[in-house]
Design a protein around this motif. Sequence first.
Motif, mmCIF file in Angstrom:
data_model
loop_
_atom_site.group_PDB
_atom_site.id
_atom_site.type_symbol
_atom_site.label_atom_id
_atom_site.label_comp_id
_atom_site.label_asym_id
_atom_site.label_seq_id
_atom_site.Cartn_x
_atom_site.Cartn_y
_atom_site.Cartn_z
ATOM 1 N N LEU A 113 0.843 -1.180 0.000
ATOM 2 C CA LEU A 113 0.000 0.000 0.000
ATOM 3 C C LEU A 113 0.886 1.240 0.000
ATOM 4 C CD1 LEU A 113 -1.441 -2.310 1.991
ATOM 5 C CD2 LEU A 113 -3.232 -0.557 2.038
ATOM 6 N N ARG A 114 0.543 2.224 -0.852
ATOM 7 C CA ARG A 114 1.325 3.452 -0.958
ATOM 8 C C ARG A 114 0.394 4.661 -0.867
ATOM 9 N NH1 ARG A 114 5.028 2.546 -6.284
ATOM 10 N NH2 ARG A 114 2.962 2.391 -7.236
ATOM 11 N N VAL A 156 -3.618 7.420 -3.306
ATOM 12 C CA VAL A 156 -3.199 6.123 -2.786
ATOM 13 C C VAL A 156 -3.249 5.087 -3.897
ATOM 14 C CG1 VAL A 156 -4.022 6.623 -0.454
ATOM 15 C CG2 VAL A 156 -5.559 5.521 -2.090
ATOM 16 N N ASP A 157 -2.521 4.013 -3.698
ATOM 17 C CA ASP A 157 -2.688 2.839 -4.547
ATOM 18 C C ASP A 157 -2.431 1.578 -3.732
ATOM 19 O OD1 ASP A 157 0.066 2.531 -4.385
ATOM 20 O OD2 ASP A 157 0.389 2.418 -6.540
ATOM 21 N N VAL A 158 -2.927 0.480 -4.238
ATOM 22 C CA VAL A 158 -2.757 -0.836 -3.628
ATOM 23 C C VAL A 158 -2.254 -1.775 -4.713
ATOM 24 C CG1 VAL A 158 -3.881 -2.753 -2.447
ATOM 25 C CG2 VAL A 158 -4.641 -0.410 -2.007
ATOM 26 N N LEU A 169 1.371 -12.583 -11.263
ATOM 27 C CA LEU A 169 0.202 -11.763 -11.537
ATOM 28 C C LEU A 169 0.168 -10.596 -10.558
ATOM 29 C CD1 LEU A 169 -2.537 -11.348 -13.015
ATOM 30 C CD2 LEU A 169 -3.577 -12.730 -11.197
ATOM 31 N N SER A 170 0.085 -9.366 -11.081
ATOM 32 C CA SER A 170 0.034 -8.170 -10.244
ATOM 33 C C SER A 170 -1.218 -7.377 -10.568
ATOM 34 C CB SER A 170 1.268 -7.289 -10.457
ATOM 35 O OG SER A 170 2.455 -7.958 -10.081
ATOM 36 N N VAL A 171 -1.911 -6.960 -9.514
ATOM 37 C CA VAL A 171 -3.123 -6.157 -9.662
ATOM 38 C C VAL A 171 -2.916 -4.862 -8.893
ATOM 39 C CG1 VAL A 171 -5.609 -6.038 -9.300
ATOM 40 C CG2 VAL A 171 -4.532 -8.234 -9.860
ATOM 41 N N GLN A 172 -3.227 -3.736 -9.518
ATOM 42 C CA GLN A 172 -3.058 -2.425 -8.904
ATOM 43 C C GLN A 172 -4.365 -1.650 -8.987
ATOM 44 O OE1 GLN A 172 -0.465 0.298 -11.005
ATOM 45 N NE2 GLN A 172 0.044 1.444 -9.156
ATOM 46 N N ALA A 173 -4.733 -0.975 -7.905
ATOM 47 C CA ALA A 173 -5.884 -0.072 -7.879
ATOM 48 C C ALA A 173 -5.418 1.278 -7.366
ATOM 49 C CB ALA A 173 -6.991 -0.628 -6.992
ATOM 50 N N VAL A 174 -5.892 2.379 -7.972
ATOM 51 C CA VAL A 174 -5.442 3.724 -7.616
ATOM 52 C C VAL A 174 -6.639 4.639 -7.415
ATOM 53 C CG1 VAL A 174 -3.370 3.372 -9.015
ATOM 54 C CG2 VAL A 174 -5.291 4.622 -9.971
#
Length: 361
Positions: A113-114, A156-158, A169-174
Amino acid sequence: MTALRVIGLAAACLAITPAFALDQGDYRWNAFGTVGVTYLGGEEDGRNYGINGQTTDTWRGDQLSKFGTQLSYGLTDSLNATAQLTAKAEQDSWEANLEWAYLAWQANDQLLLRAGRLRTPAYMYSETLDVGFSYPWLRLPDEVYGQIQLSNYEGVDVVYSLPLSFATLSVQAVAGQAKDRDYYLFDEFYDTDWDNLLGASLSLASNNYGTLRVAYNQAKLTIDQPLLGIADSKGSFLSVGYQYDDGSWISANEWTQRTIDGPLSPDQNAFYLMGGHRFGDFLPHVTYAQLDEEKGARQSSWTLGLNYSLAPNVTLKGEYKQVETENNFEGMFVPSGREVFTQSIPNFDGEIISLGIDFVF
């Protein structure tokens, strides 16, 4: 160390991922940059080209040259702080930019988490947009990378990464916003707000078959330019990309779709296809790119490039780009005020030569 491994390491260090978290008290510092010049031929005197109109009929270094540094520090074993500073030109003046400034909490081996100022994940190369060493071109394909004039946002992003037997596999939400950003149009800058920014991306990095990435972002867009009629207008951007590099053969490909509400903001579709092959320290490559608007307006280009590895972290690059527009479309060329006022934009035809050096430490 092979060029492939160095490029992968550079990209990973400059785009924080769970695999590169720091222990408490540890730090990581990187420097990167490009020193390059570019020239536009084949057009009448005084014509400008590019996202800031910095490519002209004289040799100039402000289109390509940029410098940056990034520092990450481990506040605890799971909480890191990162800041990235760049120096690059906007039109005719150089400016310092705080591109990244965020805290990153690694909850576990998979979840990150950022929060703070982060890169807008619109493109396949968004995370390393200013790190020219991380991609094969000296100048990214304008037809695709000239569509969105926003490189970062506050929010923020996750990121969730799942190791699989054949890939990761990478999943990002912003989520966030970007206030008072510059938008270049008609050889001027205008204040722009991006509100309610939301996005998501999915990346599948296989062990042997390259990386596939899909991303979607949307925001409420307001540009302080009355002729555009963009105020609290919904804008969306879809990107599908694929890249492959086995140390010998290399390929990078991306397709995008941009939509902004409003009659004066036509939809845009763009793509590029790139392939190359390494011969020792040399990498010749070729790229075809195309940008389409409604009613048949189009910009297309061919780019021939040759890279030479001076050192594991320094690459000399040269490119020749032939670009043209159709159906009275300005594309990435900058029309004059008279051409805009009279709606008499001609077709353009230009040849762009670029020479430079990319480095990372």
